[in-house]
Design an enzyme around this catalytic site. Sequence first.
Site, PDB file in Angstrom:
ATOM      1  N   ASP A 139       0.467  -1.424  -0.481  1.00 17.62           N
ATOM      2  CA  ASP A 139       0.117  -0.076   0.033  1.00 17.62           C
ATOM      3  C   ASP A 139       1.010   1.321   0.355  1.00 17.62           C
ATOM      4  OD1 ASP A 139      -2.808  -0.389   0.049  1.00 17.62           O
ATOM      5  OD2 ASP A 139      -2.514  -1.561   2.261  1.00 17.62           O
TER       6      ASP A 139
HETATM    7  C1  GLC Z   1      -0.154   2.361   6.034  1.00 24.92           C
HETATM    8  C2  GLC Z   1       0.352   0.982   6.582  1.00 24.92           C
HETATM    9  C3  GLC Z   1      -0.296   0.072   5.126  1.00 24.92           C
HETATM   10  C4  GLC Z   1      -2.052  -0.106   5.682  1.00 24.92           C
HETATM   11  C5  GLC Z   1      -1.991   1.189   4.921  1.00 24.92           C
HETATM   12  C6  GLC Z   1      -3.407   0.872   4.681  1.00 24.92           C
HETATM   13  O1  GLC Z   1       0.070   3.323   4.792  1.00 24.92           O
HETATM   14  O2  GLC Z   1       1.354   1.542   6.891  1.00 24.92           O
HETATM   15  O3  GLC Z   1       0.143  -1.088   5.701  1.00 24.92           O
HETATM   16  O4  GLC Z   1      -2.254  -1.197   4.356  1.00 24.92           O
HETATM   17  O5  GLC Z   1      -2.455   2.269   5.865  1.00 24.92           O
HETATM   18  O6  GLC Z   1      -4.190   1.687   5.835  1.00 24.92           O
HETATM   19  C1  GLC Z   2      -1.525  -3.589   5.567  1.00 27.70           C
HETATM   20  C2  GLC Z   2      -3.231  -3.753   4.354  1.00 27.70           C
HETATM   21  C3  GLC Z   2      -2.824  -4.962   3.172  1.00 27.70           C
HETATM   22  C4  GLC Z   2      -1.595  -4.638   2.681  1.00 27.70           C
HETATM   23  C5  GLC Z   2      -0.476  -4.129   3.488  1.00 27.70           C
HETATM   24  C6  GLC Z   2       1.029  -4.366   3.395  1.00 27.70           C
HETATM   25  O1  GLC Z   2      -1.828  -4.780   6.287  1.00 27.70           O
HETATM   26  O2  GLC Z   2      -4.094  -4.200   4.961  1.00 27.70           O
HETATM   27  O3  GLC Z   2      -4.220  -4.407   1.887  1.00 27.70           O
HETATM   28  O4  GLC Z   2      -1.325  -5.167   2.085  1.00 27.70           O
HETATM   29  O5  GLC Z   2      -0.742  -3.838   4.195  1.00 27.70           O
HETATM   30  O6  GLC Z   2       0.841  -2.419   2.903  1.00 27.70           O
END
Ligand code: GLC
Ligand code: GLC
Length: 811
Positions: free
Chosen positions: A483
């Site tokens: 993400d």
């Molecule tokens: C932040 C986190 C990531 C998460 C995203 C969505 O970027 O680092 O892990 O998936 O928020 O809320």
């Molecule tokens: C968080 C989110 C997932 C994402 C991950 C890596 O765990 O829930 O959707 O893939 O972060 O960013």
Amino acid sequence: MKYGHFDDENREYVITNPKTPYPWINYLGNEDFFSLTSNTGGGYTFYKDAKFRRLTRYRYNNVPVDNGGKYFYIKDGDTVWSPSWKPAQTDLDSYECRHGMSYTKFKGAKNGIVTEVLQFIPLGFWGEIQQVTVKNTSSETKKIKLFSFIEWCLWNAEDDMTNYQRNLNTGEVEVEDSVLYHKTEFKERRNHYAFYSVNQDIDGFDTDRESFMGMYNGFDAPEAVVNGQPTNSFAHGWSPVASHYIEVELQPGEEKQFVFMLGYVEVEEDNKWESKAVINKKPAKEMIAKYDSVEKVQVAFDELKEYWDQLLGKIQVDSGDDKLDRMVNIWNQYQCMVTFNMSRSASFFESGIGRGMGFRDSNQDLIGFVHQIPERARERIIDIASTQFEDGSCYHQYQPLTKKGNAAVGGDFNDDPLWLILSTTEYIKETGDFSLLDELVPFDNDISKAKPHFDHLTASFYHVVNNLGPHNLPLIGRADWNDCLNLNCFSNDPNESFQTTGNKKDGKAESLMIAGLFVLYGKEYVNLCLQIGKQEEAHKAQGHIDQMIAAVKEHGWDGDWYLRAYDYYGNKLGSQENEEGKIFIESQGWCSMAEIGMEEGMVEKSLNAVKEHLDCEYGIVLNSPAFSKYYIEYGEISTYPAGYKENGGIFCHNNPWIMIGETILGRGDQAYEYYTKIAPSFLEDISELHKVEPYVYCQMIAGKEAVKPGEAKNSWLSGTASWNFYTITQYILGVKPSYEGLLINPCIPQAWDGFKIKRIFRGVTYHIEVQNPAHVSKGVKEMFVNGKKIAGNIVPVLSKDKAHSVLVVLG
Ligand code: GLC
Ligand code: GLC
């Protein structure tokens, strides 16, 4: 240092020191109605949606961190104490908290009184039971005062913690007999209320928070408790609470039991009122009557136990290693159920107001859950697919109460669609139920746009084909699985979120992770087409996969490992050429699992590079070196301090991708070593450093470049649970559902003599014994089913009328 121990027999983790390094929590409830409960009684309850139907209040970001919950106070002479230690925090003569499968038990003792609290939610019930047992173990008669306490949330948890100008005026309650009702907003647009009851007469109550607490007291010493006297208050606005007061006299050796219930009721619009301004209490009274004795409670508790026996009984391993067995047989499976239910909504790190069900998250959660209740997995797959668009793209999230895509978050995470192929094919392999493919499933929740589910998979596959970049690699969109890799975002405004801000229009950044994902699940798509006689489509799809493999080999290989991406400018990321972020875990995992360039030795080189550059004492970090400054062209990943989260943290979710890669190479020792580095039961002895629960996975452990390597955060709600369960059972222990039957192909440490595993598959029980006389890691030499040698290593689907034995000899 340890704060408790595992009780495998009872499937419990027993906490014996309440001062754990962080609250160690548990979940109650299995469908619709849920509670979170910490080891000191903190937590809250909600119905279906932690944002819109929050029954009790909880303050995140509190000081101390876990304040507020379902509390009991005992006033014995001048001493006030709580069986869960908090909130009173009086030193106890003994304390124990047992977190079990959907229940928690507290046992606290002080000055000759032993109090036990059992909390659970009966199956199919919209109420939490709290059974309280008080026993006098002294030789004198004791007169004690028992107070219960909960604080109501005004339903919408987000509004509840922001909109005080309104909310401090709306609170309304009713009291009848021993039942305290919460009816805020019932007279306008709500057809639901909540109640808190106890199955015996009470000697007083409070429903107004300040009357109970006093204006200047904390949860540790409410004024009413300290005074030993409730105020029989009625809340009008301010903060409604519910507290029962009971005077208890106990002869030496005598014990008394009380059944408290926290319930949720929905009534028909035309049947809301009993009389003017008096709510219809009939449904509440029926719920209360259902469990108004300890005998009835016991029956419900036994049913819950039975339910878990049956769920967990589908996969049971006997490896000789308790730490492994308790993960596979108990805790990892349990966590998979919790992540299936909660997605990423409510934990002690997720506030329950932010995130709905994630498209990619929920698909991945299914791979660790589908064997437990396939019917619920099927329904979930359809819900998820319904939020997809006709071009294969999809909403990134949907809200569980409405099942509608979340427009505020939007879409364009280009990995999302492919995960639907994973969940669907895993479901069919587990169940043999191909009928899911013919089910009519809407696009964009619009029933007029419904198509057979299979067409959704086709749309997913071609969404990648139709969105290729300059190197014929998949365009990343807003981000892929990571993400925080926001390669097209270019954000320089601290007030905007990386997760919701749109991209530069002509963003051409490409992802090697999606390339690997496409090749692997593309092959699954082809395989599925062949299963259902779509030869032509299989052939066509294979052509696109071959082109992708060629593109990765030509543009995606950096010499010793796979690149991670091409950025907006067409520059490499995850390359020797980069100063920071030279190598990333995701593309090594996915391109290895997809076996891209296996013949040329790419997979082996890539995984060796992971070992050399990414592995550390506590697991495999996401990237190295971590970014030390903000790169506008990389986005959120470079906002995190080095060693945390997506910037060089050990993101436990993706470690299993490397483990699977290792098993493909047959390196069982390496795969298992990676497994044990992050599996929580193996970390119990370093709880002080690790901080979070030793019975469940967390999302992230601080990596080697962090200030405090090994310190973990964000336990419970993480794709880590399903991926680790999938990997240990299907790739390391190697018992893998396939269309034809159970494929057996373990990849274990060479030192192992073998192991036993029971697997119930499509309703048939198999007792599998794996022997390893030659001490190899991988390779099935011969296999016997019910004593008869069979060719190959797939156990066919056999008759249900008896259990079958399978002997597997490695060599
Ligand atoms: C932040 C986190 C990531 C998460 C995203 C969505 O970027 O680092 O892990 O998936 O928020 O809320
Ligand atoms: C968080 C989110 C997932 C994402 C991950 C890596 O765990 O829930 O959707 O893939 O972060 O960013």
